[in-house]
Design a protein around this motif. Structure first.
Motif, PDB file in Angstrom:
ATOM      1  N   LEU A 192       0.861  -1.191   0.007  1.00 19.93           N
ATOM      2  CA  LEU A 192       0.081   0.102  -0.085  1.00 19.93           C
ATOM      3  C   LEU A 192       0.821   1.212  -0.098  1.00 19.93           C
ATOM      4  CD1 LEU A 192      -2.633  -1.185   2.596  1.00 19.93           C
ATOM      5  CD2 LEU A 192      -3.025  -0.819   0.081  1.00 19.93           C
ATOM      6  N   GLN A 193       1.865   1.345   0.856  1.00 11.94           N
ATOM      7  CA  GLN A 193       2.876   2.505   0.842  1.00 11.94           C
ATOM      8  C   GLN A 193       3.663   2.528  -0.513  1.00 11.94           C
ATOM      9  OE1 GLN A 193       3.787   4.941   2.977  1.00 11.94           O
ATOM     10  NE2 GLN A 193       3.164   4.392   4.927  1.00 11.94           N
ATOM     11  N   THR A 194       4.148   1.514  -0.979  1.00 11.19           N
ATOM     12  CA  THR A 194       4.650   1.730  -2.235  1.00 11.19           C
ATOM     13  C   THR A 194       3.996   2.182  -3.282  1.00 11.19           C
ATOM     14  OG1 THR A 194       6.325  -0.238  -1.393  1.00 11.19           O
ATOM     15  CG2 THR A 194       6.197   0.529  -3.849  1.00 11.19           C
ATOM     16  N   LYS A 195       2.814   1.783  -3.193  1.00  9.25           N
ATOM     17  CA  LYS A 195       1.921   2.198  -4.535  1.00  9.25           C
ATOM     18  C   LYS A 195       1.530   3.508  -4.376  1.00  9.25           C
ATOM     19  CE  LYS A 195      -1.416   1.477  -7.808  1.00  9.25           C
ATOM     20  NZ  LYS A 195      -0.779   1.195  -9.296  1.00  9.25           N
ATOM     21  N   LEU A 196       1.191   3.862  -3.043  1.00 11.60           N
ATOM     22  CA  LEU A 196       0.681   5.563  -2.850  1.00 11.60           C
ATOM     23  C   LEU A 196       1.950   6.174  -3.118  1.00 11.60           C
ATOM     24  CD1 LEU A 196      -1.634   5.077  -0.028  1.00 11.60           C
ATOM     25  CD2 LEU A 196      -2.172   5.650  -2.089  1.00 11.60           C
ATOM     26  N   HIS A 197       3.260   5.893  -2.736  1.00  9.80           N
ATOM     27  CA  HIS A 197       4.420   6.882  -2.713  1.00  9.80           C
ATOM     28  C   HIS A 197       4.772   6.835  -4.617  1.00  9.80           C
ATOM     29  CE1 HIS A 197       5.606   7.993   1.076  1.00  9.80           C
ATOM     30  NE2 HIS A 197       5.211   6.768   1.460  1.00  9.80           N
ATOM     31  N   THR A 198       4.467   5.611  -5.016  1.00 10.85           N
ATOM     32  CA  THR A 198       4.649   5.737  -6.544  1.00 10.85           C
ATOM     33  C   THR A 198       3.903   6.755  -7.383  1.00 10.85           C
ATOM     34  OG1 THR A 198       5.712   3.443  -6.392  1.00 10.85           O
ATOM     35  CG2 THR A 198       5.067   4.230  -8.455  1.00 10.85           C
ATOM     36  N   GLU A 199       2.610   6.529  -6.863  1.00 15.58           N
ATOM     37  CA  GLU A 199       1.469   7.324  -7.626  1.00 15.58           C
ATOM     38  C   GLU A 199       1.564   8.715  -7.254  1.00 15.58           C
ATOM     39  OE1 GLU A 199      -0.206   6.411 -10.064  1.00 15.58           O
ATOM     40  OE2 GLU A 199       0.627   4.114 -10.160  1.00 15.58           O
ATOM     41  N   LEU A 200       1.550   8.920  -5.937  1.00 18.33           N
ATOM     42  CA  LEU A 200       1.342  10.479  -5.446  1.00 18.33           C
ATOM     43  C   LEU A 200       2.717  11.136  -5.260  1.00 18.33           C
ATOM     44  CD1 LEU A 200      -1.391   9.668  -2.841  1.00 18.33           C
ATOM     45  CD2 LEU A 200      -1.470  10.170  -5.149  1.00 18.33           C
ATOM     46  N   GLY A 201       3.820  10.617  -5.269  1.00 14.68           N
ATOM     47  CA  GLY A 201       5.135  11.126  -5.163  1.00 14.68           C
ATOM     48  C   GLY A 201       5.369  11.828  -3.752  1.00 14.68           C
ATOM     49  N   ARG A 202       5.703  12.931  -3.726  1.00 14.23           N
ATOM     50  CA  ARG A 202       5.942  13.753  -2.476  1.00 14.23           C
ATOM     51  C   ARG A 202       4.914  14.736  -2.317  1.00 14.23           C
ATOM     52  NH1 ARG A 202      11.808  13.149  -0.589  1.00 14.23           N
ATOM     53  NH2 ARG A 202      12.656  11.799  -2.514  1.00 14.23           N
TER      54      ARG A 202
END
Length: 122
Positions: free
Chosen positions: A61-71
């Protein structure tokens, strides 16, 4: 960004153990996602209270969100309260940036995350 759009990013993540998505298994739901200013918060519900892969699900979940939403957003992912016997430990693991980075350096864990995040074929 709203809860519905975040849910759309997460719904098709594959479960690391079963041949289903997190949506299919009821692990993630739109009702357990909030977007407030610059913070996205996701609560997920493992299938059983002693789920050995809860940390892996949180990492996906964290990886997907960081990939899609960036910083753009601060991302918090938590086990839904009362749904895992090691809830505090799992939450600490998946929300610690250094622990997540270390986990993703392990080739076997990285391969598992990548498999879970592979887009489904329709």
């Amino acid at each position: 960004m709203n809860a519905c759009s975040v849910y759309d990013l997460l719904r098709d993540i594959k479960d690391p153990e079963f041949p289903n998505t997190l949506e299919d298994l009821g692990i993630v739901s739109e009702e357990k996602i909030t977007v407030s200013n610059d913070t996205v918060t996701v609560y997920f519900k493992p299938t059983i209270t002693h789920c050995s892969l809860a940390t892996m699900i949180g990492l996906c979940l964290q990886t997907k969100l960081h990939t899609e939403l960036g910083r753009e957003y601060k991302i918090d992912v938590f086990v839904e309260p009362g749904f895992h016997e090691k809830e505090v430990s799992v939450n600490k693991q998946i929300n610690d940036k250094e622990r997540r980075a270390a986990a993703l350096e392990d080739p076997a864990l990285l391969a598992m995350v990548e498999e879970c995040l592979t887009e489904p074929e329709y």
